[in-house]
Design a protein around this motif. Structure first.
Motif, short mmCIF file in Angstrom:
data_model
loop_
_atom_site.label_atom_id
_atom_site.label_comp_id
_atom_site.label_asym_id
_atom_site.label_seq_id
_atom_site.Cartn_x
_atom_site.Cartn_y
_atom_site.Cartn_z
N UNK A 31 -4.81 -11.94 7.18
CA UNK A 31 -5.14 -13.20 6.53
C UNK A 31 -5.28 -12.92 5.04
N UNK A 32 -4.36 -13.47 4.26
CA UNK A 32 -4.36 -13.27 2.81
C UNK A 32 -4.95 -14.52 2.16
N UNK A 33 -6.03 -14.37 1.43
CA UNK A 33 -6.66 -15.50 0.75
C UNK A 33 -6.07 -15.73 -0.62
N UNK A 34 -5.82 -16.99 -0.96
CA UNK A 34 -5.26 -17.35 -2.26
C UNK A 34 -6.05 -18.54 -2.82
N UNK A 35 -6.85 -18.27 -3.84
CA UNK A 35 -7.63 -19.32 -4.49
C UNK A 35 -6.83 -19.86 -5.67
N UNK A 36 -6.28 -21.05 -5.51
CA UNK A 36 -5.44 -21.67 -6.54
C UNK A 36 -6.16 -22.80 -7.26
N UNK A 37 -7.48 -22.86 -7.13
CA UNK A 37 -8.24 -23.97 -7.68
C UNK A 37 -8.47 -23.88 -9.18
N UNK A 38 -8.11 -22.78 -9.79
CA UNK A 38 -8.38 -22.61 -11.23
C UNK A 38 -7.37 -23.34 -12.11
N UNK A 39 -6.31 -23.87 -11.54
CA UNK A 39 -5.33 -24.60 -12.34
C UNK A 39 -5.08 -25.99 -11.78
N UNK A 47 3.63 -21.33 -9.08
CA UNK A 47 3.88 -19.95 -9.50
C UNK A 47 2.82 -19.00 -8.92
N UNK A 48 1.56 -19.41 -8.98
CA UNK A 48 0.48 -18.58 -8.43
C UNK A 48 0.62 -18.39 -6.92
N UNK A 54 4.05 -12.84 -2.61
CA UNK A 54 4.61 -11.51 -2.88
C UNK A 54 3.57 -10.42 -2.62
N UNK A 55 2.35 -10.66 -3.06
CA UNK A 55 1.27 -9.68 -2.84
C UNK A 55 0.96 -9.54 -1.35
N UNK A 56 0.97 -10.64 -0.61
CA UNK A 56 0.72 -10.59 0.83
C UNK A 56 1.83 -9.81 1.53
N UNK A 74 -6.31 -22.40 -1.17
CA UNK A 74 -7.04 -23.59 -1.62
C UNK A 74 -6.46 -24.00 -2.95
N UNK A 75 -6.36 -25.32 -3.16
CA UNK A 75 -5.85 -25.83 -4.43
C UNK A 75 -6.54 -27.15 -4.76
N UNK A 76 -6.27 -27.66 -5.94
CA UNK A 76 -6.82 -28.96 -6.34
C UNK A 76 -6.28 -30.05 -5.40
#
Length: 161
Positions: A31-39, A47-48, A54-56, A74-76
């Motif tokens: 399970x790869x976590x990706x927090x995209x809420x900063x943009x 892009x993020x 790619x990292x996962x 997670x994203x906006x």
């Protein structure tokens, strides 16, 4: 075969990732976590997400017995629909790359967990998937609402129809 979950990437499931044993080697489900809420910009968030995919993909090298790769992000709220299109194409690309590299099927599932409040149920869904064989859906992009009342495998199979 023992099934293991490995939590890596961003800290979107903090109470799970704080335990040292959650980065297990030879996990069956990563399970790869990706927090995209900063943009808040569409292009930047897409892009993020690609960078996280790619990292996962790179992180799968440490798991010889891997059957499932989940990228939970997670994203906006206003970007969710746009990001899901990118998530679907990234899951397809990573799935194809893993098949070529490993010469076997590994499910790649992107899950939008924006608004997730029940981490216990999320872990239950991840554990349900970890004991299953790979190859039912192959790749999918689903949301937390899709798996709230059914398994990840069922929701992923419905995504390809």
């Amino acid at each position: 075969m023992t099934t293991k979950l490995s939590y890596e990437g961003d800290d979107i499931f903090p109470e799970r990732q704080s335990r040292d044993d959650m980065k297990a080697s030879n996990a069956t489900c990563l399970i790869w976590g990706a927090d995209l809420t900063s943009t808040n910009r569409r292009r930047q968030v897409r892009h993020e997400l690609r960078e996280h995919a790619i990292a996962a993909f790179a992180a799968t090298r440490a798991h010889a017995t891997l059957r499932h790769l989940i990228v939970a992000y997670r994203c906006a709220l206003h970007l969710r629909d746009r990001v899901q299109i990118t998530a679907y194409s990234e899951s397809r690309r990573i799935h194809a790359d893993l098949e070529l590299k490993r010469a076997r099927d590994i499910d790649v599932i992107m899950i939008d967990v924006t608004g997730l409040v029940d981490n216990h149920l999320a872990e239950q869904r991840f554990n349900e998937l970890a004991v299953r064989r790979a190859g039912v859906a192959g790749y999918a992009a689903i949301s937390w609402n899709d798996i709230r009342h059914q398994s990840i495998q069922v929701a992923s199979a419905q995504d390809i129809v």
